[in-house]
Design a protein around this motif. Sequence first.
Motif, PDB file in Angstrom:
ATOM      1  N   TRP A   2      48.986  30.965  46.939  1.00 31.46           N
ATOM      2  CA  TRP A   2      48.527  32.222  47.501  1.00 31.46           C
ATOM      3  C   TRP A   2      49.686  33.205  47.672  1.00 31.46           C
ATOM      4  N   LYS A   3      50.781  32.744  48.253  1.00 32.14           N
ATOM      5  CA  LYS A   3      51.919  33.623  48.507  1.00 32.14           C
ATOM      6  C   LYS A   3      52.537  34.128  47.205  1.00 32.14           C
ATOM      7  N   THR A   4      52.519  33.304  46.176  1.00 34.77           N
ATOM      8  CA  THR A   4      53.096  33.692  44.894  1.00 34.77           C
ATOM      9  C   THR A   4      52.363  34.879  44.287  1.00 34.77           C
ATOM     10  N   TYR A   5      51.042  34.893  44.384  1.00 30.36           N
ATOM     11  CA  TYR A   5      50.240  35.901  43.697  1.00 30.36           C
ATOM     12  C   TYR A   5      49.723  37.012  44.606  1.00 30.36           C
ATOM     13  N   LEU A   6      50.018  36.933  45.892  1.00 23.85           N
ATOM     14  CA  LEU A   6      49.511  37.913  46.848  1.00 23.85           C
ATOM     15  C   LEU A   6      49.898  39.342  46.502  1.00 23.85           C
ATOM     16  N   GLY A   7      51.118  39.557  46.077  1.00 23.68           N
ATOM     17  CA  GLY A   7      51.590  40.905  45.807  1.00 23.68           C
ATOM     18  C   GLY A   7      51.248  41.438  44.426  1.00 23.68           C
ATOM     19  N   ARG A   8      50.632  40.640  43.590  1.00 19.38           N
ATOM     20  CA  ARG A   8      50.305  41.075  42.227  1.00 19.38           C
ATOM     21  C   ARG A   8      49.130  42.053  42.256  1.00 19.38           C
ATOM     22  N   PRO A   9      49.046  42.920  41.260  1.00 21.74           N
ATOM     23  CA  PRO A   9      47.914  43.851  41.198  1.00 21.74           C
ATOM     24  C   PRO A   9      46.604  43.101  40.959  1.00 21.74           C
ATOM     25  N   GLU A  10      45.519  43.587  41.553  1.00 22.11           N
ATOM     26  CA  GLU A  10      44.214  42.946  41.423  1.00 22.11           C
ATOM     27  C   GLU A  10      43.782  42.813  39.971  1.00 22.11           C
ATOM     28  N   TRP A  11      44.035  43.853  39.189  1.00 24.86           N
ATOM     29  CA  TRP A  11      43.500  43.899  37.841  1.00 24.86           C
ATOM     30  C   TRP A  11      44.097  42.867  36.895  1.00 24.86           C
ATOM     31  N   ASP A  12      45.222  42.223  37.256  1.00 27.22           N
ATOM     32  CA  ASP A  12      45.794  41.247  36.326  1.00 27.22           C
ATOM     33  C   ASP A  12      45.090  39.892  36.380  1.00 27.22           C
ATOM     34  N   GLY A  13      44.217  39.702  37.340  1.00 25.85           N
ATOM     35  CA  GLY A  13      43.413  38.489  37.412  1.00 25.85           C
ATOM     36  C   GLY A  13      44.039  37.352  38.193  1.00 25.85           C
ATOM     37  N   TYR A  14      45.368  37.339  38.294  1.00 28.64           N
ATOM     38  CA  TYR A  14      46.015  36.210  38.951  1.00 28.64           C
ATOM     39  C   TYR A  14      45.771  36.182  40.455  1.00 28.64           C
ATOM     40  N   SER A  15      45.723  37.327  41.097  1.00 32.89           N
ATOM     41  CA  SER A  15      45.478  37.321  42.543  1.00 32.89           C
ATOM     42  C   SER A  15      44.062  36.820  42.838  1.00 32.89           C
ATOM     43  N   CYS A  16      43.121  37.188  41.998  1.00 30.69           N
ATOM     44  CA  CYS A  16      41.743  36.718  42.164  1.00 30.69           C
ATOM     45  C   CYS A  16      41.666  35.212  41.927  1.00 30.69           C
ATOM     46  N   TYR A  17      42.361  34.751  40.901  1.00 34.13           N
ATOM     47  CA  TYR A  17      42.399  33.322  40.606  1.00 34.13           C
ATOM     48  C   TYR A  17      43.025  32.559  41.772  1.00 34.13           C
ATOM     49  N   ALA A  18      44.070  33.110  42.361  1.00 32.10           N
ATOM     50  CA  ALA A  18      44.711  32.472  43.511  1.00 32.10           C
ATOM     51  C   ALA A  18      43.746  32.395  44.692  1.00 32.10           C
ATOM     52  N   MET A  19      42.958  33.444  44.881  1.00 29.73           N
ATOM     53  CA  MET A  19      41.967  33.417  45.964  1.00 29.73           C
ATOM     54  C   MET A  19      40.923  32.324  45.719  1.00 29.73           C
ATOM     55  N   GLN A  20      40.517  32.176  44.482  1.00 25.84           N
ATOM     56  CA  GLN A  20      39.525  31.145  44.157  1.00 25.84           C
ATOM     57  C   GLN A  20      40.088  29.747  44.391  1.00 25.84           C
ATOM     58  N   ILE A  21      41.346  29.540  44.037  1.00 20.03           N
ATOM     59  CA  ILE A  21      41.993  28.245  44.284  1.00 20.03           C
ATOM     60  C   ILE A  21      42.086  27.986  45.785  1.00 20.03           C
ATOM     61  N   ALA A  44      34.518  40.600  45.734  1.00 21.26           N
ATOM     62  CA  ALA A  44      34.725  42.049  45.790  1.00 21.26           C
ATOM     63  C   ALA A  44      35.729  42.507  44.736  1.00 21.26           C
ATOM     64  N   VAL A  45      36.793  41.744  44.556  1.00 22.61           N
ATOM     65  CA  VAL A  45      37.798  42.078  43.541  1.00 22.61           C
ATOM     66  C   VAL A  45      37.173  42.004  42.152  1.00 22.61           C
ATOM     67  N   LEU A  46      36.433  40.939  41.879  1.00 21.94           N
ATOM     68  CA  LEU A  46      35.793  40.789  40.568  1.00 21.94           C
ATOM     69  C   LEU A  46      34.837  41.943  40.268  1.00 21.94           C
ATOM     70  N   ARG A  47      34.144  42.409  41.270  1.00 21.66           N
ATOM     71  CA  ARG A  47      33.188  43.509  41.067  1.00 21.66           C
ATOM     72  C   ARG A  47      33.881  44.841  40.799  1.00 21.66           C
ATOM     73  N   ARG A  48      35.145  44.967  41.200  1.00 21.73           N
ATOM     74  CA  ARG A  48      35.877  46.209  40.962  1.00 21.73           C
ATOM     75  C   ARG A  48      36.441  46.302  39.550  1.00 21.73           C
ATOM     76  N   PHE A  49      36.526  45.160  38.837  1.00 19.71           N
ATOM     77  CA  PHE A  49      37.038  45.188  37.465  1.00 19.71           C
ATOM     78  C   PHE A  49      36.116  46.015  36.589  1.00 19.71           C
ATOM     79  N   SER A  50      36.701  46.678  35.619  1.00 17.03           N
ATOM     80  CA  SER A  50      35.903  47.453  34.678  1.00 17.03           C
ATOM     81  C   SER A  50      36.335  47.096  33.275  1.00 17.03           C
ATOM     82  N   PRO A  51      35.518  46.566  32.437  1.00 20.58           N
ATOM     83  CA  PRO A  51      34.136  46.170  32.728  1.00 20.58           C
ATOM     84  C   PRO A  51      34.113  44.880  33.551  1.00 20.58           C
TER      85      PRO A  51
END
Length: 171
Positions: A2-21, A44-51
Amino acid sequence: CWKTYLGRPEWDGYSCYAMQILANALRTVRRPEEALPVIEASLAVLRRFSPPDLEAILTTRINLSGCLLEIGRQDEALALSRDVYAEWVALKGVSHQVTITCGISLANSLFMTKRWDEARTLVRDQLLPVARQSLGADHHETLKLNQVLAEAVHYDPTATRDDLRLNDTES
């Protein structure tokens, strides 16, 4: 993680993946109350992705349903499971493995809300024949369906001898 990916931008997918883990880990150690806001944030993050990534959203929603079941919000979990199952059927068809897996989640929600007759009907008449045909009788998802069916019959106080038959279409 979680701490590793917390500061990453939402759109790169890694922060969302970290939340799921993180959410999965919290559920694994039986802390679903703490996992719930993490799953909701991930959704909420997944819903903000476009597409939007519909499959990731549906998978997260079924995880949300499981978490709701674990914290005792069975009616909400059941409604969500029904919606997600219908969306997977529309997206992938009834015989796709992910649809069958989601059907198992729906059957579990029905079971937990003591809707044994509906769980039996869903498993026996819809899911099990399709799972046997598309996945095979020895596939773990097919075996799980047999287990859910047996439990629904076992715990239903109104079950009759006729309900003990597993499936007329067994091959």
